[in-house]
Write a protein that holds these residues in place. Sequence first.
Motif, PDB file in Angstrom:
ATOM      1  N   TRP A 178       0.841  -1.182   0.000  1.00 54.43           N
ATOM      2  CA  TRP A 178       0.000   0.000   0.000  1.00 54.43           C
ATOM      3  C   TRP A 178       0.881   1.237   0.000  1.00 54.43           C
ATOM      4  O   TRP A 178       1.962   1.234   0.587  1.00 54.43           O
TER       5      TRP A 178
ATOM      6  N   SER B  98      -3.379   3.450  -0.679  1.00 53.55           N
ATOM      7  CA  SER B  98      -3.829   3.048  -2.008  1.00 53.55           C
ATOM      8  C   SER B  98      -2.958   1.896  -2.493  1.00 53.55           C
ATOM      9  O   SER B  98      -1.753   1.882  -2.254  1.00 53.55           O
ATOM     10  N   ASN B  99      -3.575   0.921  -3.189  1.00 49.02           N
ATOM     11  CA  ASN B  99      -2.775  -0.173  -3.735  1.00 49.02           C
ATOM     12  C   ASN B  99      -2.638  -0.011  -5.246  1.00 49.02           C
ATOM     13  O   ASN B  99      -3.142   0.954  -5.827  1.00 49.02           O
ATOM     14  N   LEU B 100      -1.960  -0.952  -5.876  1.00 51.48           N
ATOM     15  CA  LEU B 100      -1.715  -0.856  -7.315  1.00 51.48           C
ATOM     16  C   LEU B 100      -2.988  -0.934  -8.151  1.00 51.48           C
ATOM     17  O   LEU B 100      -3.015  -0.499  -9.296  1.00 51.48           O
ATOM     18  N   ARG B 101      -4.038  -1.489  -7.590  1.00 56.04           N
ATOM     19  CA  ARG B 101      -5.324  -1.565  -8.304  1.00 56.04           C
ATOM     20  C   ARG B 101      -6.191  -0.342  -8.039  1.00 56.04           C
ATOM     21  O   ARG B 101      -7.369  -0.326  -8.328  1.00 56.04           O
ATOM     22  N   ASN B 102      -5.586   0.669  -7.401  1.00 51.70           N
ATOM     23  CA  ASN B 102      -6.249   1.937  -7.070  1.00 51.70           C
ATOM     24  C   ASN B 102      -7.400   1.770  -6.087  1.00 51.70           C
ATOM     25  O   ASN B 102      -8.357   2.537  -6.122  1.00 51.70           O
ATOM     26  N   LEU B 103      -7.310   0.776  -5.226  1.00 44.31           N
ATOM     27  CA  LEU B 103      -8.252   0.637  -4.120  1.00 44.31           C
ATOM     28  C   LEU B 103      -7.745   1.553  -3.015  1.00 44.31           C
ATOM     29  O   LEU B 103      -6.582   1.476  -2.612  1.00 44.31           O
TER      30      LEU B 103
END
Length: 117
Positions: free
Chosen positions: A6, A25-30
């Motif tokens: 994250w 935020s993570n790489l999947r934009n969550l």
Amino acid sequence: MVNMEWFIKQAVVCSKTGTAFAIASNLRNLNLILWYRGDYFLQKGNTLSVTSFGLIVNGKTRKLQLLHVFSFSHSLWVSLTQNLDCPGNTYPMIRHCPKRPGCLFKHCPYGAMLPHQ
């Protein structure tokens, strides 16, 4: 357990409770809002990894206790930031803080000291 990485986008503290909040935020934009306490203050640009060994910030294990994780909501974040009474949230380069005597943090997350006497 799979490592989850994250990225911290924003962070603020609550001097009245000795806890902090961060947008992660993570790489999947969550995007999530983390409410936590611990020996380390997450800052914008930090990388937080969730591993079977615990929480790792920028490659170093940290004692962070997640109190709650919220789905990101802009209105929730604005409400949090407007209601937290820590001058460092607005002025992160603060050097002397008039709120230090009543602050629950042993050491100011922003590095402020007591005001000059």
